[in-house]
Design a protein around this motif. Structure first.
Motif, PDB file in Angstrom:
ATOM      1  N   GLU A   1       0.399  -1.332   0.145  1.00 59.93           N
ATOM      2  CA  GLU A   1       0.209  -0.036   0.429  1.00 59.93           C
ATOM      3  C   GLU A   1       1.155   1.203  -0.050  1.00 59.93           C
ATOM      4  O   GLU A   1       1.842   1.323   0.753  1.00 59.93           O
ATOM      5  CB  GLU A   1      -1.131   0.022   0.882  1.00 59.93           C
ATOM      6  CG  GLU A   1      -0.256   0.293   2.641  1.00 59.93           C
ATOM      7  CD  GLU A   1       0.214  -1.224   2.696  1.00 59.93           C
ATOM      8  OE1 GLU A   1      -0.216  -1.542   4.847  1.00 59.93           O
ATOM      9  OE2 GLU A   1      -0.008  -2.493   2.144  1.00 59.93           O
ATOM     10  N   PRO A   2       0.706   2.445   0.037  1.00 61.20           N
ATOM     11  CA  PRO A   2       1.105   3.489  -0.380  1.00 61.20           C
ATOM     12  C   PRO A   2       2.065   4.097   0.555  1.00 61.20           C
ATOM     13  O   PRO A   2       3.162   4.305   0.472  1.00 61.20           O
ATOM     14  CB  PRO A   2      -0.003   4.907  -1.170  1.00 61.20           C
ATOM     15  CG  PRO A   2      -1.219   3.840  -1.544  1.00 61.20           C
ATOM     16  CD  PRO A   2      -0.758   2.461  -0.700  1.00 61.20           C
ATOM     17  N   GLU A   3       1.690   3.880   1.607  1.00 63.03           N
ATOM     18  CA  GLU A   3       2.089   3.921   3.025  1.00 63.03           C
ATOM     19  C   GLU A   3       3.071   3.114   3.293  1.00 63.03           C
ATOM     20  O   GLU A   3       4.809   3.827   3.528  1.00 63.03           O
ATOM     21  CB  GLU A   3       1.907   4.653   4.161  1.00 63.03           C
ATOM     22  CG  GLU A   3       0.344   4.971   4.445  1.00 63.03           C
ATOM     23  CD  GLU A   3       1.474   6.991   3.848  1.00 63.03           C
ATOM     24  OE1 GLU A   3       2.098   7.228   4.552  1.00 63.03           O
ATOM     25  OE2 GLU A   3       0.579   7.894   3.241  1.00 63.03           O
ATOM     26  N   LEU A   4       2.907   2.404   3.030  1.00 64.96           N
ATOM     27  CA  LEU A   4       4.379   1.073   3.413  1.00 64.96           C
ATOM     28  C   LEU A   4       5.412   1.615   2.209  1.00 64.96           C
ATOM     29  O   LEU A   4       6.637   1.311   2.787  1.00 64.96           O
ATOM     30  CB  LEU A   4       3.805  -0.052   3.352  1.00 64.96           C
ATOM     31  CG  LEU A   4       4.720  -1.172   3.618  1.00 64.96           C
ATOM     32  CD1 LEU A   4       5.727  -1.430   4.507  1.00 64.96           C
ATOM     33  CD2 LEU A   4       4.088  -2.794   3.139  1.00 64.96           C
ATOM     34  N   LYS A   5       5.059   1.464   0.792  1.00 62.09           N
ATOM     35  CA  LYS A   5       5.993   2.046  -0.148  1.00 62.09           C
ATOM     36  C   LYS A   5       7.238   2.972   0.315  1.00 62.09           C
ATOM     37  O   LYS A   5       8.142   3.546   0.113  1.00 62.09           O
ATOM     38  CB  LYS A   5       5.104   2.233  -1.255  1.00 62.09           C
ATOM     39  CG  LYS A   5       4.539   0.747  -1.781  1.00 62.09           C
ATOM     40  CD  LYS A   5       3.987   0.722  -3.181  1.00 62.09           C
ATOM     41  CE  LYS A   5       4.997   0.686  -4.296  1.00 62.09           C
ATOM     42  NZ  LYS A   5       4.617   0.226  -4.390  1.00 62.09           N
ATOM     43  N   LYS A   6       6.214   4.359   0.504  1.00 60.57           N
ATOM     44  CA  LYS A   6       6.436   5.412   0.873  1.00 60.57           C
ATOM     45  C   LYS A   6       7.598   5.635   2.081  1.00 60.57           C
ATOM     46  O   LYS A   6       9.020   6.117   2.575  1.00 60.57           O
ATOM     47  CB  LYS A   6       6.157   6.857   1.285  1.00 60.57           C
ATOM     48  CG  LYS A   6       5.330   6.791   0.551  1.00 60.57           C
ATOM     49  CD  LYS A   6       4.026   8.903   0.460  1.00 60.57           C
ATOM     50  CE  LYS A   6       2.774   8.091   1.346  1.00 60.57           C
ATOM     51  NZ  LYS A   6       2.183   9.317   1.540  1.00 60.57           N
ATOM     52  N   GLY A   7       7.312   4.499   3.184  1.00 62.35           N
ATOM     53  CA  GLY A   7       8.066   4.142   4.390  1.00 62.35           C
ATOM     54  C   GLY A   7       9.003   3.730   3.583  1.00 62.35           C
ATOM     55  O   GLY A   7      10.600   3.172   4.686  1.00 62.35           O
ATOM     56  N   THR A   8       9.046   2.547   2.757  1.00 58.92           N
ATOM     57  CA  THR A   8      10.626   1.653   2.598  1.00 58.92           C
ATOM     58  C   THR A   8      11.130   2.422   1.849  1.00 58.92           C
ATOM     59  O   THR A   8      12.471   2.496   1.561  1.00 58.92           O
ATOM     60  CB  THR A   8       9.725   0.947   1.094  1.00 58.92           C
ATOM     61  OG1 THR A   8       8.490  -0.468   2.369  1.00 58.92           O
ATOM     62  CG2 THR A   8      10.582   0.057   1.203  1.00 58.92           C
ATOM     63  N   TYR A   9      10.787   3.529   0.803  1.00 57.03           N
ATOM     64  CA  TYR A   9      11.308   4.281   0.125  1.00 57.03           C
ATOM     65  C   TYR A   9      12.402   5.313   1.186  1.00 57.03           C
ATOM     66  O   TYR A   9      12.907   5.633   0.770  1.00 57.03           O
ATOM     67  CB  TYR A   9      10.712   5.180  -0.642  1.00 57.03           C
ATOM     68  CG  TYR A   9      11.457   5.994  -1.305  1.00 57.03           C
ATOM     69  CD1 TYR A   9      12.004   6.162  -2.855  1.00 57.03           C
ATOM     70  CD2 TYR A   9      11.473   7.368  -1.323  1.00 57.03           C
ATOM     71  CE1 TYR A   9      12.730   6.605  -3.732  1.00 57.03           C
ATOM     72  CE2 TYR A   9      12.305   8.606  -2.304  1.00 57.03           C
ATOM     73  CZ  TYR A   9      13.083   7.826  -3.181  1.00 57.03           C
ATOM     74  OH  TYR A   9      13.412   9.409  -4.227  1.00 57.03           O
TER      75      TYR A   9
ATOM     76  N   LEU B   1      -2.732   1.369  -7.086  1.00 57.14           N
ATOM     77  CA  LEU B   1      -1.554   2.918  -7.279  1.00 57.14           C
ATOM     78  C   LEU B   1      -1.732   4.077  -6.801  1.00 57.14           C
ATOM     79  O   LEU B   1      -1.622   4.608  -7.436  1.00 57.14           O
ATOM     80  CB  LEU B   1      -1.068   2.113  -8.737  1.00 57.14           C
ATOM     81  CG  LEU B   1      -0.327   1.382  -9.632  1.00 57.14           C
ATOM     82  CD1 LEU B   1      -0.819  -0.213  -9.316  1.00 57.14           C
ATOM     83  CD2 LEU B   1      -0.032   1.395 -10.849  1.00 57.14           C
ATOM     84  N   MET B   2      -0.030   4.251  -6.279  1.00 55.62           N
ATOM     85  CA  MET B   2      -0.208   5.358  -5.834  1.00 55.62           C
ATOM     86  C   MET B   2       0.421   5.713  -7.305  1.00 55.62           C
ATOM     87  O   MET B   2       1.269   5.754  -8.346  1.00 55.62           O
ATOM     88  CB  MET B   2       1.843   5.284  -5.862  1.00 55.62           C
ATOM     89  CG  MET B   2       1.515   4.935  -4.583  1.00 55.62           C
ATOM     90  SD  MET B   2       3.570   5.287  -3.280  1.00 55.62           S
ATOM     91  CE  MET B   2       2.974   7.163  -3.055  1.00 55.62           C
ATOM     92  N   THR B   3       0.619   7.141  -7.548  1.00 57.32           N
ATOM     93  CA  THR B   3      -0.119   8.259  -8.833  1.00 57.32           C
ATOM     94  C   THR B   3       1.350   9.485  -8.915  1.00 57.32           C
ATOM     95  O   THR B   3       2.195   9.687  -8.111  1.00 57.32           O
ATOM     96  CB  THR B   3      -0.924   9.342  -8.927  1.00 57.32           C
ATOM     97  OG1 THR B   3      -0.501  10.349  -7.707  1.00 57.32           O
ATOM     98  CG2 THR B   3      -2.799   8.351  -8.757  1.00 57.32           C
TER      99      THR B   3
END
Length: 345
Positions: free
Chosen positions: A289-297, A326-328
């Motif tokens: 999910e978007p928040e998880l992906k942003k945290g990984t980044y 999907l993130m935009t």
């Protein structure tokens, strides 16, 4: 963030036709890259390459940092690329996959014309989201694939036949100036054994490199059982190898993508040394999910600066959990730093 939980979320691999898919939890353009405009036989046409304007380059790097005030970004190294560099003058938007499997990414999932039309649509979205940055379309092809079968030599990897790589090169010529990445998943082999086998393609001005630490199994484990790793020494080997090809063949700089979604996937990242000939992208390859992906980044890409950054989007896996989307591009251009390499799987 709970790091063990992150690793558990992202440790996902599957076998399809014995191939282990890499679904890892999983200004102005004043430079002009040469492109492969030749027919079969890999003949190329060279464009005139403009010299690097260091003031413009520095300005674009500050723009990429996107207002970061920590001092991490832009990276302080004053390594200016040789003429013809793609980054940071353009943003690369790539479709990833393998022609043998519809489960390994959009590149192999759809027929070429349909796939390229969809990529064209993504390019337009990125041009709208960040109109000051031209978009460079690309195909990112897994040329050495981790697999569930050890094979004759017990290395658990399958080298794509040249006719398959040639097919990807042919598809790339269906769009003007498209570039190609060849990606390597070494499994129980080594990058020193696999990289030289792709030299005939990497000598072409429009072919670049990707490597996937997830499937570099230095402890002898089978790929998919745990997450693999590369050290800065392995990455520098690739940089030096590519750099020699650039010098010996008078090529524009190569773009070199390193996948990453955990800390241990890349060790001693501070020792990675980009050069005038090779531009290094540390690519956030995790799904969720978007928040998880942003945290990984934030934890594994932003916190360990190398040179440039990338971000991966999964058409299927990113939809598995709420908010199921999907993130935009509009969201991603707000990240610090802005990713200049975007990959869709």
């Amino acid at each position: 963030m709970n790091m063990p939980k992150l690793a558990n979320i992202f440790l996902s691999a599957f076998i399809s036709c014995t191939l282990l898919a890499s679904c890892s939890s999983d200004a102005q353009n004043k430079q002009s890259a040469r492109s492969d405009t030749g027919k079969k036989g890999d003949q190329t046409k060279e464009e005139v390459l403009q010299p690097i304007d260091t003031a413009v380059y520095d300005s674009l790097m500050r723009k990429m940092a996107n207002g970061d005030t920590t001092g991490k970004w832009p990276v302080k190294s004053k390594v200016y690329p040789k003429d013809g560099a793609i980054l940071p003058y353009k943003r690369i938007v790539a479709y990833y996959g393998n022609l043998y499997s519809k489960n390994m990414g959009i590149l192999g999932e759809l027929p070429p014309k349909q796939m390229l039309a969809r990529l064209d649509g993504e390019v337009k979205k990125w041009e709208k989201a960040d109109p000051g940055t031209p978009v460079q379309p690309a195909l990112h092809y897994i040329a050495v694939v981790a697999q569930g079968d050890g094979g004759k030599d017990g290395k658990y990897r399958f080298r794509m036949p040249e006719k398959q790589i040639d097919s990807v090169m042919t598809i790339s010529r269906m769009r003007p100036n498209m570039i190609v990445f060849l990606d390597i998943q070494v499994s129980l082999s080594t990058i020193r054994d696999e990289l030289p086998r792709l030299e005939k393609y990497l000598k072409l001005p429009n072919v670049h490199l990707g490597i996937d630490p997830e499937f570099s199994m230095k402890d002898g484990s089978r790929p998919g059982k745990r997450i693999g790793t590369y050290d800065a020494a392995d990455i520098n080997y690739c940089i030096n190898y590519l750099g020699k090809l650039v010098k010996d063949n008078n090529l524009p700089p190569k773009v070199f993508v390193v996948h990453r979604f955990t800390k241990k996937m890349v060790t001693n990242s501070a020792n990675i040394k980009p050069t005038r000939e090779v531009q290094v992208v540390m690519h956030m390859d995790g799904w969720g999910e978007p928040e998880l992906k942003k945290g990984t980044y934030r934890h594994f890409i932003y916190s360990e600066p190398v040179q440039f950054t990338g971000f991966k989007l999964f058409y299927k896996n990113d939809l598995k959990k709420a908010p199921n989307r999907l993130m935009t591009p509009d969201e991603l251009v707000k990240l610090k730093p802005k990713p200049v390499y975007i990959q869709y799987q």
